[in-house]
Enzyme design. Structure first.
Site, PDB file in Angstrom:
ATOM      1  N   GLU A 240       5.646  -3.602  -9.194  1.00 18.20           N
ATOM      2  CA  GLU A 240       4.809  -3.453  -7.999  1.00 18.20           C
ATOM      3  C   GLU A 240       5.735  -3.396  -6.805  1.00 18.20           C
ATOM      4  OE1 GLU A 240       2.565  -5.595  -4.805  1.00 18.20           O
ATOM      5  OE2 GLU A 240       1.531  -6.268  -6.622  1.00 18.20           O
ATOM      6  N   GLU A 371       7.514   1.525   5.547  1.00 18.47           N
ATOM      7  CA  GLU A 371       6.896   0.210   5.376  1.00 18.47           C
ATOM      8  C   GLU A 371       7.426  -0.746   6.440  1.00 18.47           C
ATOM      9  OE1 GLU A 371       5.718  -2.785   1.746  1.00 18.47           O
ATOM     10  OE2 GLU A 371       7.713  -1.883   1.686  1.00 18.47           O
TER      11      GLU A 371
END
Length: 507
Positions: A240, A371
């Site tokens: 993830e 991000e």
């Protein structure tokens, strides 16, 4: 732990509270030899753990749950000390772990049950077919710094429920909570099938060298390196990774709920959540009204170093480096023409950065494409649903998204157009609390998924096919040696008759 610092022969990591810079603990840097030794010890203990079956393991998982709940306040203290979280955010982690223990221990027996598929092939119709699930002996779990107690709960617990032993390596930034996690397992007297190794990148690399399956959560850049290391060993893995999660606010949305939900979804844990709302697209007719509500909500949030009194809404960032990334994204956006409606700068204390709303942004800006992992909410006006979807999908990431609308049917239709592993309609991060659905990223946001009901346990298992005769067997099967034209044509004629259509069934 702190006495390690007085031993010159032991390399250590000093753990700091990012809210004030104080040293709060020390952990050793475990060598590759130590990692290998702990993996060997886990391998010795794992067969007995597997042999207990799901019911036997449930006893220990629920005993651990009781320990977590009994020690929740102290665990929250540890969490705050190494992360700078607010009390509300720190207190949530032990509670969520207790919930995870309840779910996986309560469902593992059904999830791990043998499957009995029917045979439709004439050659195997006399066989009983079974799919059994055997755990990987040692599962490695590498967790990040943003949720140092709940992340082990998300991945270690289903692996233990599956019957695997687990070797856990937490982030060097926040290792103390993982040490407490393992301490609790030992204190309830559970079998020695959980071990922790603390350290830096070399410790993580050694873990990969010594496990049979790897679950990694972290940045996309590091995840790529992890995937290469796993590939060299043909080691199965699940990753993830990063996210840049969009929110789509449609003109018919309840703007008050949307503003409140997006503020929480973007700023929870100071925006340091893989599934944080990191960019917002609002249809033009309600853009002004929405950004006004959002700015008002965000400007009213309380920020500071919390105690046990639940006095603040937003805490510190985990590291100074993370604070600097947030500052760079905001400053570069402003330099390119964006406006700050509230916040926009570090507070000057610790690693705190003001909760920030940015407008007049576009996809030329890092705040909309990279991000951020911080307390910022950049908002962009769009003409309609199609433009919102196009821009939301214009990203290398695809972890999750949110859609805000009064028309739930329309919301689901838009959800199916978004390139994301999860879409929450009129909510934020709700899938994280739903163990029955998968939590995994598309594109550069990951490989595989956690959760997903049975899949959340079975990912830590190897499926094994078992065929057993249903009736007394002859000395020789039709297709065994020596080859016979008559037997072969008869055997495969049956298969052809069952599989083909029309005249082709007759050969």
């Amino acid at each position: 732990m702190t006495d390690l610092a007085s031993r010159p022969d032991v390399a250590v990591i000093d753990v700091h509270n990012p809210a004030n810079g104080r040293t709060v603990g020390t952990v050793p840097i475990h060598s590759a030899e130590t990692v290998a030794a702990r993996a060997r010890e886990l391998r010795v203990a794992q067969p007995e753990w597997e042999a207990m079956g799901p019911r036997g393991r449930k006893r220990w998982l629920l005993a651990f749950q009781e320990w977590v709940l009994d020690n929740a306040e102290r665990l929250a203290d540890v969490l705050q000390s190494e992360t700078g979280k607010t009390r509300a955010e720190a207190s949530a982690e032990p509670t969520c772990v207790a919930d995870s223990l309840n779910y996986w221990s309560g469902h593992a027996e059904r999830f791990l049950a043998d499957e009995r598929p029917a045979s439709l092939n004439p050659l195997t119709i006399t066989k009983k077919l079974t799919t059994a699930y055997r755990p990987y002996p040692v599962v490695g779990v590498i967790t990040p710094w943003n949720f140092p107690f709940v992340m082990p709960g998300m991945d270690v617990i289903p692996a233990l429920a599956a019957g695997a032993a687990v070797l856990l390596k937490p982030s060097e930034v926040t290792p103390l909570s993982a040490v407490e996690f393992a301490r609790g397992w030992a204190e309830v007297g559970a079998p020695p099938v959980l071990a922790v190794c603390t350290g830096l990148g070399e410790t993580g690399a050694a873990l990969i060298d010594n496990v049979d399956y790897l679950q990694f959560t972290g940045s996309t850049a590091t995840g790529r390196k992890v995937a290469v290391a796993c590939a060299e060993r043909l080691l199965p893995f699940s990753l993830e990774l990063g996210g840049k999660d969009p929110a789509v606010v449609l003109a018919d949305a309840d703007l008050e709920r949307a503003a409140n939900g997006i503020a929480w979804g973007g700023l929870f844990n100071s925006g340091q959540v893989c599934v944080s709302v990191e960019r917002v697209y609002v249809e033009a007719p309600v853009y002004d009204a929405f950004v006004s509500r959002l700015a008002q909500t965000v400007s009213g949030l309380r920020q500071g170093e919390d105690d046990r009194g639940y006095r603040f809404d937003v805490g510190a960032l985990a590291t100074a480096a993370q604070r600097d990334i947030v500052a760079r994204h905001v400053d570069s956006a402003v330099a390119a023409g964006a406006r700050v409606l509230t916040g926009g700068k570090p507070t000057g204390v610790g690693t705190f950065f003001e909760p920030t709303v940015l407008v007049d942004v576009d996809h030329s800006m890092a705040c909309m494409t990279e991000e951020t992992f911080g307390p910022t909410l950049p908002v962009m006006k769009v003409a309609d649903e199609d433009e919102a979807v196009r821009l939301a999908n214009d990203s290398p990431y695809g972890l999750s998204a949110t859609v805000w609308t009064a028309d739930l049917e329309r919301g689901e239709r838009i959800a199916r157009r978004l390139d994301a592993g999860a879409v929450n309609i009129n909510d934020a991060m709700s899938n994280v609390f739903s163990y029955a659905v998968p939590m995994g990223g598309w594109k550069n946001s990951g490989v595989g998924a956690r959760y997903g009901g049975a899949a959340g346990v079975l990912k830590y298992c190897r499926p094994q096919a078992i065929t057993t005769p249903r009736m007394p067997t002859p000395k020789k099967e039709l297709i065994w040696y020596p080859v016979s034209r008559r037997r072969s044509r008869f055997a495969f004629g049956m298969v052809r008759a069952a599989a083909a259509r029309g005249r082709r069934r007759l050969g």
